[in-house]
Design a protein around this motif. Sequence first.
Motif, PDB file in Angstrom:
ATOM      1  N   THR A 118     -36.539 -93.853  -5.579  1.00 31.64           N
ATOM      2  CA  THR A 118     -37.834 -93.203  -4.908  1.00 31.64           C
ATOM      3  C   THR A 118     -38.851 -95.124  -4.062  1.00 31.64           C
ATOM      4  O   THR A 118     -38.265 -96.035  -4.900  1.00 31.64           O
TER       5      THR A 118
ATOM      6  N   ASN B 114     -26.166-105.681 -14.960  1.00 29.40           N
ATOM      7  CA  ASN B 114     -26.995-105.461 -13.783  1.00 29.40           C
ATOM      8  C   ASN B 114     -26.029-105.624 -12.308  1.00 29.40           C
ATOM      9  O   ASN B 114     -25.122-106.745 -13.036  1.00 29.40           O
TER      10      ASN B 114
ATOM     11  N   GLY C  72     -29.845-103.459 -10.540  1.00 29.82           N
ATOM     12  CA  GLY C  72     -30.273-102.355 -11.438  1.00 29.82           C
ATOM     13  C   GLY C  72     -28.927-102.491 -12.002  1.00 29.82           C
ATOM     14  O   GLY C  72     -27.875-102.967 -12.867  1.00 29.82           O
TER      15      GLY C  72
ATOM     16  N   THR D 159     -29.357 -98.257 -12.152  1.00 25.82           N
ATOM     17  CA  THR D 159     -30.381 -97.683 -12.065  1.00 25.82           C
ATOM     18  C   THR D 159     -31.363 -98.610 -12.129  1.00 25.82           C
ATOM     19  O   THR D 159     -31.627-100.073 -12.134  1.00 25.82           O
ATOM     20  N   PHE D 160     -32.577 -98.317 -10.884  1.00 25.02           N
ATOM     21  CA  PHE D 160     -33.302 -98.825 -10.212  1.00 25.02           C
ATOM     22  C   PHE D 160     -34.554 -99.311 -11.109  1.00 25.02           C
ATOM     23  O   PHE D 160     -35.483 -98.014 -10.808  1.00 25.02           O
ATOM     24  N   VAL D 161     -35.057-100.340 -11.156  1.00 25.57           N
ATOM     25  CA  VAL D 161     -36.369-100.278 -12.331  1.00 25.57           C
ATOM     26  C   VAL D 161     -37.588-101.445 -11.117  1.00 25.57           C
ATOM     27  O   VAL D 161     -37.141-102.481 -11.914  1.00 25.57           O
ATOM     28  N   ASN D 162     -38.787-100.642 -10.402  1.00 25.04           N
ATOM     29  CA  ASN D 162     -39.310-101.355  -9.549  1.00 25.04           C
ATOM     30  C   ASN D 162     -38.955-102.955  -9.648  1.00 25.04           C
ATOM     31  O   ASN D 162     -39.505-103.892  -9.620  1.00 25.04           O
ATOM     32  N   GLN D 163     -38.064-102.605  -8.781  1.00 28.99           N
ATOM     33  CA  GLN D 163     -36.977-103.601  -8.003  1.00 28.99           C
ATOM     34  C   GLN D 163     -38.335-103.817  -6.543  1.00 28.99           C
ATOM     35  O   GLN D 163     -37.812-103.150  -5.789  1.00 28.99           O
TER      36      GLN D 163
ATOM     37  N   ASN E 243     -37.484 -97.679  -7.127  1.00 21.83           N
ATOM     38  CA  ASN E 243     -36.697 -97.000  -8.576  1.00 21.83           C
ATOM     39  C   ASN E 243     -36.016 -96.172  -8.391  1.00 21.83           C
ATOM     40  O   ASN E 243     -35.896 -95.439  -6.964  1.00 21.83           O
TER      41      ASN E 243
ATOM     42  N   THR F 254     -32.435 -93.604 -10.176  1.00 17.27           N
ATOM     43  CA  THR F 254     -30.527 -94.309 -10.672  1.00 17.27           C
ATOM     44  C   THR F 254     -29.857 -93.303  -9.146  1.00 17.27           C
ATOM     45  O   THR F 254     -30.139 -92.540  -9.003  1.00 17.27           O
TER      46      THR F 254
END
Length: 167
Positions: A38, A102, A125, A135-139, A153, A155
């Motif tokens: 996303t 990461n 991630g 998995t990327f979270v709010n990068q 965001n 995976t």
Amino acid sequence: MKKLGMLFLSTVALVSAQAAQATTYTPAGTFTATGTLTVQKGLTLNCAATFKIVVPEAAPDAHGTFSHGHSANVTAATLTGGLCPLVTLNNLPWPVTYDGTNLIFTGVAASTITPGGCLPGTIQGAWNNTTKTVTFVNQTLTGGSGSANCIINGTLTVNPTISITNP
């Protein structure tokens, strides 16, 4: 002369210790990471993502085989689906490093359908060595020309199977 010999042995020991702690990607080769990302920058786009990752062969190990590498690069990255092809991931190749938790992608940039694009930056991630996913979270990448930031965001799953370790 004795001091020179001790200096040489100390230098060799230091270099050997640094090499022993290097990230290892096993096996060497070309890998594909696919999944959904996303991307937000004014608009929110859910995109099918494909990253081509190349791990060059390392020098022969103790057994004389080239089964692993100590560096990796994303050499191609595409987004598809809906308006996603209008977002161009650029500034390739992106060096990939691993900190034990990461995967860190350096130099990531994008041209976007909204003004300003995404300036080159670093995203990371969480790497799962069991499921072979990142998995990327709010990068966040900084938006160019004072525009909104880019938020990423999602995976990606890496195939074929690779093992990434960092002692």
